[in-house]
Design a protein around this motif. Sequence first.
Motif, PDB file in Angstrom:
ATOM      1  N   HIS A  71      -2.848  -8.233  26.093  1.00 38.74           N
ATOM      2  CA  HIS A  71      -2.632  -6.910  26.674  1.00 38.74           C
ATOM      3  C   HIS A  71      -2.869  -5.854  25.583  1.00 38.74           C
ATOM      4  O   HIS A  71      -1.923  -5.321  24.997  1.00 38.74           O
ATOM      5  N   LEU A  72      -4.146  -5.607  25.293  1.00 43.25           N
ATOM      6  CA  LEU A  72      -4.538  -4.611  24.300  1.00 43.25           C
ATOM      7  C   LEU A  72      -5.215  -3.427  24.985  1.00 43.25           C
ATOM      8  O   LEU A  72      -5.826  -3.573  26.047  1.00 43.25           O
ATOM      9  N   ILE A  73      -5.097  -2.256  24.371  1.00 44.43           N
ATOM     10  CA  ILE A  73      -5.795  -1.057  24.836  1.00 44.43           C
ATOM     11  C   ILE A  73      -6.582  -0.477  23.667  1.00 44.43           C
ATOM     12  O   ILE A  73      -6.309  -0.786  22.500  1.00 44.43           O
ATOM     13  N   ALA A  74      -7.571   0.339  23.996  1.00 45.86           N
ATOM     14  CA  ALA A  74      -8.400   0.981  22.965  1.00 45.86           C
ATOM     15  C   ALA A  74      -7.875   2.397  22.726  1.00 45.86           C
ATOM     16  O   ALA A  74      -7.696   3.167  23.664  1.00 45.86           O
ATOM     17  N   GLU A  75      -7.624   2.697  21.475  1.00 43.51           N
ATOM     18  CA  GLU A  75      -7.192   4.035  21.073  1.00 43.51           C
ATOM     19  C   GLU A  75      -8.370   4.727  20.382  1.00 43.51           C
ATOM     20  O   GLU A  75      -8.741   4.358  19.275  1.00 43.51           O
ATOM     21  N   LEU A  76      -8.960   5.709  21.049  1.00 40.23           N
ATOM     22  CA  LEU A  76     -10.160   6.380  20.558  1.00 40.23           C
ATOM     23  C   LEU A  76      -9.812   7.755  20.004  1.00 40.23           C
ATOM     24  O   LEU A  76      -8.897   8.429  20.507  1.00 40.23           O
ATOM     25  N   LYS A  77     -10.550   8.165  18.974  1.00 34.36           N
ATOM     26  CA  LYS A  77     -10.411   9.489  18.382  1.00 34.36           C
ATOM     27  C   LYS A  77     -11.633  10.319  18.797  1.00 34.36           C
ATOM     28  O   LYS A  77     -12.743  10.092  18.316  1.00 34.36           O
ATOM     29  N   ILE A  78     -11.414  11.296  19.684  1.00 35.67           N
ATOM     30  CA  ILE A  78     -12.488  12.146  20.198  1.00 35.67           C
ATOM     31  C   ILE A  78     -12.411  13.505  19.516  1.00 35.67           C
ATOM     32  O   ILE A  78     -11.322  14.058  19.341  1.00 35.67           O
ATOM     33  N   ALA A  79     -13.581  14.031  19.104  1.00 37.79           N
ATOM     34  CA  ALA A  79     -13.620  15.350  18.471  1.00 37.79           C
ATOM     35  C   ALA A  79     -13.017  16.393  19.406  1.00 37.79           C
ATOM     36  O   ALA A  79     -13.227  16.361  20.621  1.00 37.79           O
ATOM     37  N   GLU A  80     -12.262  17.328  18.829  1.00 38.19           N
ATOM     38  CA  GLU A  80     -11.560  18.316  19.648  1.00 38.19           C
ATOM     39  C   GLU A  80     -12.515  19.189  20.449  1.00 38.19           C
ATOM     40  O   GLU A  80     -12.165  19.659  21.529  1.00 38.19           O
ATOM     41  N   THR A  81     -13.736  19.390  19.958  1.00 35.27           N
ATOM     42  CA  THR A  81     -14.696  20.207  20.700  1.00 35.27           C
ATOM     43  C   THR A  81     -15.268  19.477  21.904  1.00 35.27           C
ATOM     44  O   THR A  81     -15.825  20.105  22.804  1.00 35.27           O
ATOM     45  N   GLN A  82     -15.133  18.145  21.948  1.00 33.67           N
ATOM     46  CA  GLN A  82     -15.681  17.357  23.041  1.00 33.67           C
ATOM     47  C   GLN A  82     -14.601  16.818  23.972  1.00 33.67           C
ATOM     48  O   GLN A  82     -14.915  16.303  25.048  1.00 33.67           O
ATOM     49  N   ALA A  83     -13.335  16.926  23.567  1.00 34.68           N
ATOM     50  CA  ALA A  83     -12.261  16.297  24.335  1.00 34.68           C
ATOM     51  C   ALA A  83     -11.730  17.191  25.455  1.00 34.68           C
ATOM     52  O   ALA A  83     -10.867  16.746  26.212  1.00 34.68           O
ATOM     53  N   ARG A  84     -12.220  18.413  25.578  1.00 36.12           N
ATOM     54  CA  ARG A  84     -11.650  19.318  26.592  1.00 36.12           C
ATOM     55  C   ARG A  84     -11.942  18.861  28.019  1.00 36.12           C
ATOM     56  O   ARG A  84     -11.227  19.236  28.954  1.00 36.12           O
ATOM     57  N   ASP A  85     -12.989  18.062  28.219  1.00 38.33           N
ATOM     58  CA  ASP A  85     -13.342  17.608  29.571  1.00 38.33           C
ATOM     59  C   ASP A  85     -12.866  16.192  29.864  1.00 38.33           C
ATOM     60  O   ASP A  85     -13.172  15.658  30.925  1.00 38.33           O
ATOM     61  N   VAL A  86     -12.143  15.582  28.953  1.00 40.64           N
ATOM     62  CA  VAL A  86     -11.652  14.221  29.177  1.00 40.64           C
ATOM     63  C   VAL A  86     -10.460  14.283  30.126  1.00 40.64           C
ATOM     64  O   VAL A  86      -9.504  15.029  29.905  1.00 40.64           O
ATOM     65  N   GLN A  87     -10.501  13.484  31.192  1.00 42.28           N
ATOM     66  CA  GLN A  87      -9.450  13.458  32.209  1.00 42.28           C
ATOM     67  C   GLN A  87      -9.001  12.016  32.442  1.00 42.28           C
ATOM     68  O   GLN A  87      -9.761  11.063  32.243  1.00 42.28           O
ATOM     69  N   ILE A  88      -7.755  11.871  32.882  1.00 45.29           N
ATOM     70  CA  ILE A  88      -7.213  10.548  33.203  1.00 45.29           C
ATOM     71  C   ILE A  88      -7.948   9.978  34.408  1.00 45.29           C
ATOM     72  O   ILE A  88      -8.179  10.675  35.396  1.00 45.29           O
ATOM     73  N   GLY A  89      -8.319   8.716  34.320  1.00 41.59           N
ATOM     74  CA  GLY A  89      -9.027   8.046  35.394  1.00 41.59           C
ATOM     75  C   GLY A  89     -10.522   7.935  35.182  1.00 41.59           C
ATOM     76  O   GLY A  89     -11.197   7.232  35.948  1.00 41.59           O
ATOM     77  N   GLN A  90     -11.081   8.618  34.181  1.00 43.08           N
ATOM     78  CA  GLN A  90     -12.511   8.529  33.924  1.00 43.08           C
ATOM     79  C   GLN A  90     -12.855   7.146  33.377  1.00 43.08           C
ATOM     80  O   GLN A  90     -12.081   6.539  32.636  1.00 43.08           O
ATOM     81  N   SER A  91     -14.024   6.674  33.731  1.00 42.90           N
ATOM     82  CA  SER A  91     -14.467   5.356  33.275  1.00 42.90           C
ATOM     83  C   SER A  91     -14.942   5.425  31.830  1.00 42.90           C
ATOM     84  O   SER A  91     -15.384   6.469  31.358  1.00 42.90           O
ATOM     85  N   ALA A  92     -14.844   4.300  31.155  1.00 38.95           N
ATOM     86  CA  ALA A  92     -15.226   4.230  29.747  1.00 38.95           C
ATOM     87  C   ALA A  92     -15.829   2.858  29.466  1.00 38.95           C
ATOM     88  O   ALA A  92     -15.665   1.904  30.238  1.00 38.95           O
ATOM     89  N   LEU A  93     -16.520   2.790  28.342  1.00 37.48           N
ATOM     90  CA  LEU A  93     -17.126   1.543  27.875  1.00 37.48           C
ATOM     91  C   LEU A  93     -16.782   1.380  26.402  1.00 37.48           C
ATOM     92  O   LEU A  93     -17.064   2.268  25.590  1.00 37.48           O
ATOM     93  N   VAL A  94     -16.140   0.264  26.077  1.00 38.18           N
ATOM     94  CA  VAL A  94     -15.656   0.015  24.718  1.00 38.18           C
ATOM     95  C   VAL A  94     -16.492  -1.088  24.100  1.00 38.18           C
ATOM     96  O   VAL A  94     -16.631  -2.172  24.666  1.00 38.18           O
ATOM     97  N   ASP A  95     -17.059  -0.780  22.930  1.00 34.36           N
ATOM     98  CA  ASP A  95     -17.869  -1.750  22.180  1.00 34.36           C
ATOM     99  C   ASP A  95     -16.998  -2.361  21.093  1.00 34.36           C
ATOM    100  O   ASP A  95     -16.573  -1.665  20.164  1.00 34.36           O
ATOM    101  N   THR A  96     -16.720  -3.654  21.199  1.00 34.63           N
ATOM    102  CA  THR A  96     -15.895  -4.357  20.217  1.00 34.63           C
ATOM    103  C   THR A  96     -16.728  -4.982  19.107  1.00 34.63           C
ATOM    104  O   THR A  96     -16.188  -5.743  18.301  1.00 34.63           O
ATOM    105  N   HIS A  97     -18.035  -4.674  19.067  1.00 36.42           N
ATOM    106  CA  HIS A  97     -18.968  -5.259  18.100  1.00 36.42           C
ATOM    107  C   HIS A  97     -19.128  -6.761  18.316  1.00 36.42           C
ATOM    108  O   HIS A  97     -19.682  -7.454  17.468  1.00 36.42           O
ATOM    109  N   ASN A  98     -18.586  -7.244  19.451  1.00 37.18           N
ATOM    110  CA  ASN A  98     -18.797  -8.622  19.883  1.00 37.18           C
ATOM    111  C   ASN A  98     -18.987  -8.636  21.395  1.00 37.18           C
ATOM    112  O   ASN A  98     -18.626  -9.588  22.067  1.00 37.18           O
ATOM    113  N   GLY A  99     -19.541  -7.523  21.894  1.00 33.28           N
ATOM    114  CA  GLY A  99     -19.699  -7.342  23.325  1.00 33.28           C
ATOM    115  C   GLY A  99     -19.015  -6.057  23.774  1.00 33.28           C
ATOM    116  O   GLY A  99     -18.219  -5.453  23.045  1.00 33.28           O
TER     117      GLY A  99
END
Length: 440
Positions: A317-345
């Motif tokens: 039960h792990l989650i990804a904690e991402l650091k988004i630049a403040e100039t780009q994070a203004r449009d981030v909303q809960i429920g948006q889809s994401a894709l996480v690259d673990t460098h192994n898929g």
Amino acid sequence: MSGNGQQIPRSDILRSSPESSQFARAALFNAIAGFNIWPKPCIILAEMDIARPEFKRQMRRRQLIWGAVGRVCLGAVTIGVSRLKPAAPEVERSTVWTDTVKRGPMLRQVRGLGSLIPSHEFTRQIPAETEATVVRILTLPGSQVKSETILVEMSNPQVDQEAVGAKLQLKAAEAECQSLRVKLQSDLMNQKAGAATVNSDYAQAKLQADTDKALYDLGVISGMAYKNSKSKADELTTRTNIENERLDINQKAIESQLAEQLAKVDQIRALTNLKQKQLDALKVRASVEGVLVDLPLQVGQHVMPGTMVAKVVQPDHLIAELKIAETQARDVQIGQSALVDTHNGTVSGEVVRADPAVQNGTVTVDVKLTEDLRKGARPDLSVDGTIDLERLDHVIYVGRPAFGQENSTISLFKLDPDGKGGVRVPVKVGCASVNSIQVD
């Protein structure tokens, strides 16, 4: 010239013209050297060069003329060079990144670096419940643990003594409660016996009163005898009611006293359980099944209550904690889809939280993973995440350059038809994505 008694005719003294003065001087010295004239005074007559000042003026005039001509030529060259257009810089084609302007749908995305962290509801922080000293460390970080796995053993003699004292107090309180119950029950039985005697006397007196009444009605006994028996029956009736009420009151008093004593017993029992729990807590257990990720203790270390002893997580039960630049994070909303690259898929996910505060120019965004992680995923693993913001239809866009912000004007090079040159042109840009940007 005279020397050694000989005379040299004056005409014999060489005269030289200006153009042969050097040869004349040499011949004169050679002629003189043939005579022994050093012991006696001698006189050398020579004709000197004639000064020509006009040559000097002509030379100076030539220098002035050539200097003026040189200055004019230098000025003309300078003016000509200044009017020349600068040559276009040349670069290697392999070092230039080019792209083609496109029209169609554009997916807006933001990207950020981060790491995998345990989900908060599946993370167990184990604190020290009492002041103690570390005696043994039985499990090291990275080990798989069960809920009853002992991680650390600690010692506190005072806790041991308090636990034993609490147990003894509990036994004493229970014995006292039992003794009180027996005493109260004995008193109650005595009261019940007294009440039974009164009831028996009342029943007998009532029977006598009824008999006397019948005899009085027959005229066998006098009215005085009947009144005495009836008065005694009435008295015993009152005493019976009083004894019954007293019995009820005593029963309630007994229940109240027993409840008070039982409350004391429960209080001591709770204290005993607390002391026993503190004693058991000296053997730190994992409490949940998972992986021990942190154990910041050493043997002999003294810890205070509340100090974190261990941290156990469930790696599934792990989650990804991402650091988004403040100039780009203004449009981030809960429920948006994401894709996480673990460098192994890559693993799909969904935004579940966005930190309202900005730290070091970034906003922390938590992404819940909706797919199973690949093998090798573990807490604190570095990941790269991309969040889909929106989809723009029928827009003109181009590959995003390394510079320029949204809704601004930047300079780009437009390639010539032959592809060998380019012209710098101003371009107004709109919404930006990770790899593309809208242009007008």
